[in-house]
Write an enzyme that holds these catalytic residues in place. Sequence first.
Site, PDB file in Angstrom:
ATOM      1  N   LYS A   9     -37.727  13.101  11.428  1.00 56.80           N
ATOM      2  CA  LYS A   9     -37.744  11.806  12.117  1.00 56.80           C
ATOM      3  C   LYS A   9     -38.330  10.700  11.233  1.00 56.80           C
ATOM      4  O   LYS A   9     -38.983  10.973  10.214  1.00 56.80           O
ATOM      5  CB  LYS A   9     -38.531  11.939  13.423  1.00 56.80           C
ATOM      6  CG  LYS A   9     -37.841  12.813  14.469  1.00 56.80           C
ATOM      7  CD  LYS A   9     -38.557  12.715  15.809  1.00 56.80           C
ATOM      8  CE  LYS A   9     -37.869  13.539  16.868  1.00 56.80           C
ATOM      9  NZ  LYS A   9     -38.471  13.337  18.208  1.00 56.80           N
ATOM     10  N   TYR A  49     -29.408  10.519  22.357  1.00 54.55           N
ATOM     11  CA  TYR A  49     -30.385  10.917  23.379  1.00 54.55           C
ATOM     12  C   TYR A  49     -29.932  10.549  24.796  1.00 54.55           C
ATOM     13  O   TYR A  49     -30.770  10.395  25.688  1.00 54.55           O
ATOM     14  CB  TYR A  49     -31.736  10.264  23.090  1.00 54.55           C
ATOM     15  CG  TYR A  49     -32.546  10.950  22.003  1.00 54.55           C
ATOM     16  CD1 TYR A  49     -33.048  12.241  22.184  1.00 54.55           C
ATOM     17  CD2 TYR A  49     -32.853  10.299  20.817  1.00 54.55           C
ATOM     18  CE1 TYR A  49     -33.809  12.860  21.212  1.00 54.55           C
ATOM     19  CE2 TYR A  49     -33.620  10.916  19.825  1.00 54.55           C
ATOM     20  CZ  TYR A  49     -34.092  12.200  20.038  1.00 54.55           C
ATOM     21  OH  TYR A  49     -34.859  12.817  19.074  1.00 54.55           O
ATOM     22  N   PHE A  57     -39.425   6.900  28.946  1.00 58.65           N
ATOM     23  CA  PHE A  57     -39.698   6.713  27.512  1.00 58.65           C
ATOM     24  C   PHE A  57     -38.422   6.477  26.695  1.00 58.65           C
ATOM     25  O   PHE A  57     -38.487   6.422  25.465  1.00 58.65           O
ATOM     26  CB  PHE A  57     -40.466   7.916  26.945  1.00 58.65           C
ATOM     27  CG  PHE A  57     -39.793   9.252  27.138  1.00 58.65           C
ATOM     28  CD1 PHE A  57     -38.804   9.700  26.276  1.00 58.65           C
ATOM     29  CD2 PHE A  57     -40.173  10.080  28.195  1.00 58.65           C
ATOM     30  CE1 PHE A  57     -38.184  10.922  26.449  1.00 58.65           C
ATOM     31  CE2 PHE A  57     -39.551  11.315  28.392  1.00 58.65           C
ATOM     32  CZ  PHE A  57     -38.560  11.735  27.505  1.00 58.65           C
ATOM     33  N   ARG A  85     -37.035  25.964  16.702  1.00 57.79           N
ATOM     34  CA  ARG A  85     -37.958  25.430  17.718  1.00 57.79           C
ATOM     35  C   ARG A  85     -39.347  26.034  17.552  1.00 57.79           C
ATOM     36  O   ARG A  85     -40.365  25.366  17.764  1.00 57.79           O
ATOM     37  CB  ARG A  85     -37.387  25.643  19.125  1.00 57.79           C
ATOM     38  CG  ARG A  85     -36.144  24.772  19.344  1.00 57.79           C
ATOM     39  CD  ARG A  85     -35.523  24.989  20.699  1.00 57.79           C
ATOM     40  NE  ARG A  85     -36.353  24.490  21.787  1.00 57.79           N
ATOM     41  CZ  ARG A  85     -36.471  23.206  22.099  1.00 57.79           C
ATOM     42  NH1 ARG A  85     -35.832  22.280  21.403  1.00 57.79           N
ATOM     43  NH2 ARG A  85     -37.229  22.841  23.111  1.00 57.79           N
ATOM     44  N   THR A  91     -43.446  19.981  21.731  1.00 63.14           N
ATOM     45  CA  THR A  91     -43.061  18.566  21.593  1.00 63.14           C
ATOM     46  C   THR A  91     -44.269  17.684  21.290  1.00 63.14           C
ATOM     47  O   THR A  91     -44.205  16.791  20.452  1.00 63.14           O
ATOM     48  CB  THR A  91     -42.387  18.091  22.902  1.00 63.14           C
ATOM     49  OG1 THR A  91     -41.285  18.956  23.182  1.00 63.14           O
ATOM     50  CG2 THR A  91     -41.874  16.671  22.772  1.00 63.14           C
ATOM     51  N   ARG A 102     -44.823  20.216  13.790  1.00 59.77           N
ATOM     52  CA  ARG A 102     -45.313  19.087  14.597  1.00 59.77           C
ATOM     53  C   ARG A 102     -46.839  19.023  14.580  1.00 59.77           C
ATOM     54  O   ARG A 102     -47.413  17.934  14.586  1.00 59.77           O
ATOM     55  CB  ARG A 102     -44.754  19.188  16.011  1.00 59.77           C
ATOM     56  CG  ARG A 102     -43.274  18.765  16.055  1.00 59.77           C
ATOM     57  CD  ARG A 102     -42.646  19.134  17.355  1.00 59.77           C
ATOM     58  NE  ARG A 102     -41.379  18.441  17.589  1.00 59.77           N
ATOM     59  CZ  ARG A 102     -40.513  18.807  18.528  1.00 59.77           C
ATOM     60  NH1 ARG A 102     -40.783  19.848  19.303  1.00 59.77           N
ATOM     61  NH2 ARG A 102     -39.398  18.130  18.688  1.00 59.77           N
ATOM     62  N   ASN A 112     -43.256  12.695  16.553  1.00 58.29           N
ATOM     63  CA  ASN A 112     -43.530  14.124  16.428  1.00 58.29           C
ATOM     64  C   ASN A 112     -42.760  14.795  15.278  1.00 58.29           C
ATOM     65  O   ASN A 112     -42.514  15.993  15.294  1.00 58.29           O
ATOM     66  CB  ASN A 112     -43.300  14.840  17.763  1.00 58.29           C
ATOM     67  CG  ASN A 112     -41.866  14.758  18.251  1.00 58.29           C
ATOM     68  OD1 ASN A 112     -41.045  14.065  17.665  1.00 58.29           O
ATOM     69  ND2 ASN A 112     -41.565  15.474  19.317  1.00 58.29           N
ATOM     70  N   HIS A 115     -36.982  16.958  15.202  1.00 61.94           N
ATOM     71  CA  HIS A 115     -36.191  17.230  16.408  1.00 61.94           C
ATOM     72  C   HIS A 115     -35.406  18.514  16.178  1.00 61.94           C
ATOM     73  O   HIS A 115     -35.016  18.803  15.045  1.00 61.94           O
ATOM     74  CB  HIS A 115     -35.204  16.091  16.687  1.00 61.94           C
ATOM     75  CG  HIS A 115     -34.146  16.467  17.689  1.00 61.94           C
ATOM     76  ND1 HIS A 115     -34.376  16.394  19.046  1.00 61.94           N
ATOM     77  CD2 HIS A 115     -32.895  16.970  17.532  1.00 61.94           C
ATOM     78  CE1 HIS A 115     -33.289  16.829  19.673  1.00 61.94           C
ATOM     79  NE2 HIS A 115     -32.381  17.182  18.780  1.00 61.94           N
ATOM     80  N   GLU A 126     -24.788  18.101  19.235  1.00 61.02           N
ATOM     81  CA  GLU A 126     -25.594  17.328  18.271  1.00 61.02           C
ATOM     82  C   GLU A 126     -25.024  17.443  16.847  1.00 61.02           C
ATOM     83  O   GLU A 126     -24.980  16.457  16.112  1.00 61.02           O
ATOM     84  CB  GLU A 126     -27.046  17.779  18.344  1.00 61.02           C
ATOM     85  CG  GLU A 126     -27.657  17.429  19.700  1.00 61.02           C
ATOM     86  CD  GLU A 126     -29.127  17.791  19.841  1.00 61.02           C
ATOM     87  OE1 GLU A 126     -29.670  18.517  18.986  1.00 61.02           O
ATOM     88  OE2 GLU A 126     -29.734  17.332  20.830  1.00 61.02           O
TER      89      GLU A 126
HETATM   90  P1  CMP Z   1     -37.183  15.450  20.752  1.00 66.90           P
HETATM   91  O1  CMP Z   1     -37.230  16.918  20.531  1.00 66.90           O
HETATM   92  O2  CMP Z   1     -36.575  14.610  19.720  1.00 66.90           O
HETATM   93  O3  CMP Z   1     -36.427  15.163  22.136  1.00 66.90           O
HETATM   94  C1  CMP Z   1     -36.700  14.043  22.954  1.00 66.90           C
HETATM   95  C2  CMP Z   1     -37.897  13.297  22.489  1.00 66.90           C
HETATM   96  O4  CMP Z   1     -38.462  12.424  23.418  1.00 66.90           O
HETATM   97  C3  CMP Z   1     -39.011  14.258  22.144  1.00 66.90           C
HETATM   98  O5  CMP Z   1     -38.689  14.937  20.968  1.00 66.90           O
HETATM   99  C4  CMP Z   1     -40.216  13.349  22.072  1.00 66.90           C
HETATM  100  O6  CMP Z   1     -40.438  12.835  20.768  1.00 66.90           O
HETATM  101  C5  CMP Z   1     -39.793  12.221  22.995  1.00 66.90           C
HETATM  102  N1  CMP Z   1     -40.657  12.194  24.158  1.00 66.90           N
HETATM  103  C6  CMP Z   1     -40.801  13.140  25.082  1.00 66.90           C
HETATM  104  N2  CMP Z   1     -41.703  12.754  26.010  1.00 66.90           N
HETATM  105  C7  CMP Z   1     -42.125  11.535  25.640  1.00 66.90           C
HETATM  106  C8  CMP Z   1     -43.053  10.626  26.180  1.00 66.90           C
HETATM  107  N3  CMP Z   1     -43.728  10.914  27.296  1.00 66.90           N
HETATM  108  N4  CMP Z   1     -43.249   9.468  25.532  1.00 66.90           N
HETATM  109  C9  CMP Z   1     -42.539   9.182  24.398  1.00 66.90           C
HETATM  110  N5  CMP Z   1     -41.641  10.017  23.845  1.00 66.90           N
HETATM  111  C10 CMP Z   1     -41.445  11.186  24.460  1.00 66.90           C
END
Ligand code: CMP
Length: 137
Positions: A9, A49, A57, A85, A91, A102, A112, A115, A126
């Site tokens: 990211k 997304y 968010f 994963r 996450t 992460r 984070n 992905h 994807e």
């Molecule tokens: P990712 O695996 O890329 O998939 C969706 C993303 O949404 C996740 O990683 C997080 O980075 C993001 N995400 C999930 N929950 C929140 C949150 N509460 N606030 C901001 N970003 C979020």
Amino acid sequence: MERTFAIIKPDAVAGKKAGQILARIEEAGFTVKGMRLTHLSKAAAEGFYAVHRERPFFGELTDFMSSGPCVLLCLEAPDAIRKWRTLMGATDPAKADAGTLRRDFGTSIGNNATHGSDAPETAAFELGYFFRGMETL
Ligand code: CMP
């Protein structure tokens, strides 16, 4: 063999962690079958997304994902989806296990570092969203 889709990211690329993350990916036994540095538009991030579009968010997430360059990856390994994963960790970096990407490179639930696809159907969507047939080996 299985393939999964991964992103290094914008936070990790801006922090010059892409090389370290790629090394960890290879050390874990994945083969990189596709890789591209890109800067997503807001629209491209929103399309990627789309499953999260009703989440509170969504705006923050798509702003962040279009804030700078990221690395798109097609990774191959036995059980690649689950294995990637596990290597990423939870996450929220604060809840991720020691030794995960992460935990080591993420700074918040939004920023984070990485992905990964969460299921075979998601991986197919994807990978197809970002890679044309000729762009993966
Ligand atoms: P990712 O695996 O890329 O998939 C969706 C993303 O949404 C996740 O990683 C997080 O980075 C993001 N995400 C999930 N929950 C929140 C949150 N509460 N606030 C901001 N970003 C979020």
